[in-house]
Write an enzyme that holds these catalytic residues in place. Structure first.
Site, PDB file in Angstrom:
ATOM      1  N   ALA A  73       0.851  -1.190   0.000  1.00 51.58           N
ATOM      2  CA  ALA A  73       0.000   0.000   0.000  1.00 51.58           C
ATOM      3  C   ALA A  73       0.884   1.236   0.000  1.00 51.58           C
ATOM      4  CB  ALA A  73      -0.917   0.001   1.224  1.00 51.58           C
ATOM      5  N   ASP A  74       0.391   2.267  -0.635  1.00 50.34           N
ATOM      6  CA  ASP A  74       1.094   3.537  -0.612  1.00 50.34           C
ATOM      7  C   ASP A  74       0.078   4.656  -0.772  1.00 50.34           C
ATOM      8  OD1 ASP A  74       4.005   4.582  -0.607  1.00 50.34           O
ATOM      9  OD2 ASP A  74       2.952   5.841  -2.067  1.00 50.34           O
ATOM     10  N   GLN A  75       0.432   5.794  -0.211  1.00 49.97           N
ATOM     11  CA  GLN A  75      -0.465   6.949  -0.282  1.00 49.97           C
ATOM     12  C   GLN A  75       0.309   8.158  -0.786  1.00 49.97           C
ATOM     13  OE1 GLN A  75      -2.062   8.846   3.405  1.00 49.97           O
ATOM     14  NE2 GLN A  75      -4.017   8.189   2.567  1.00 49.97           N
TER      15      GLN A  75
END
Length: 197
Positions: A73-75
């Site tokens: 996951a990355d934001q």
């Protein structure tokens, strides 16, 4: 079903555990800033940056964990085409908040599921956040009070803490704000028959 989360984020791991999933978390060591710079130099859109980083994290752990479902996951925070990173110093945090003050920005939360090196599912959730006009005095006080926490957050705020006071409007999924498009991931597991209701 056991899931390996390629992240050091305790919030992401807790969200998955709260949903009743068995999760082990292990950070994937990649040079995020170098990858971001390279992608931006190639003209990649912020959404693609978030997606690529999420895939890179999951792929790194998948290569040494055969048979295990690994999620990355990355934001990414986007303001008028510019991508923000986590602030390195309190001064950078203040600069970020000054830039976001009175503006609407996007949080793009990407998630990729990989097993045995093969991407099986991906999603990028988008949330639009409108910030109040913030005075310089408020920004200085806010960063001083919250630096130990916000130093790990793009945009220099956390909605699950005092940062919620900074906003006049939020459009989108709360889980995506926290960095994980959880509903979409659970729907995918349900469609595969790996989750029952």
């Amino acid at each position: 079903m056991n899931i390996l989360l390629a992240s050091a984020s305790e919030i992401r791991a807790q969200l998955l555990r709260n949903a009743g999933l068995s999760v082990t978390a292990e950070p994937a060591r990649i040079d995020e800033e170098a990858i971001k710079r390279s992608l931006e130099a190639e003209g990649a859109k912020p959404r693609d940056v978030a997606d690529f980083l999420a895939e890179m994290k999951a792929a790194k752990l998948s290569s040494r964990n055969p048979g295990i479902l690994v999620i990355g996951a990355d934001q990414v925070l986007e303001l008028k085409g510019a991508v923000f990173s986590k602030p390195g110093t309190p001064e950078e945090a203040k600069e970020q908040l000054r830039a976001l003050s009175g503006q609407t920005h996007k949080l793009l939360s990407a998630m990729v599921a990989i097993r045995d090196g093969e991407p099986l599912w991906r999603h990028v959730g988008e949330v639009r956040l409108t910030m109040h006009e913030l005075s310089d005095a408020f920004i200085d006080d806010y960063v001083t009070r919250n630096w130990d926490s916000i130093r790990w957050s793009v945009g220099s705020y956390k909605l699950e803490e005092e940062g919620v006071r900074l906003f006049s409007r939020i459009q989108g999924d709360y889980f995506a704000v926290l960095g994980l498009p959880l509903i979409e991931f659970l729907n995918w597991l349900h469609a595969r028959g790996e989750l029952t209701t």
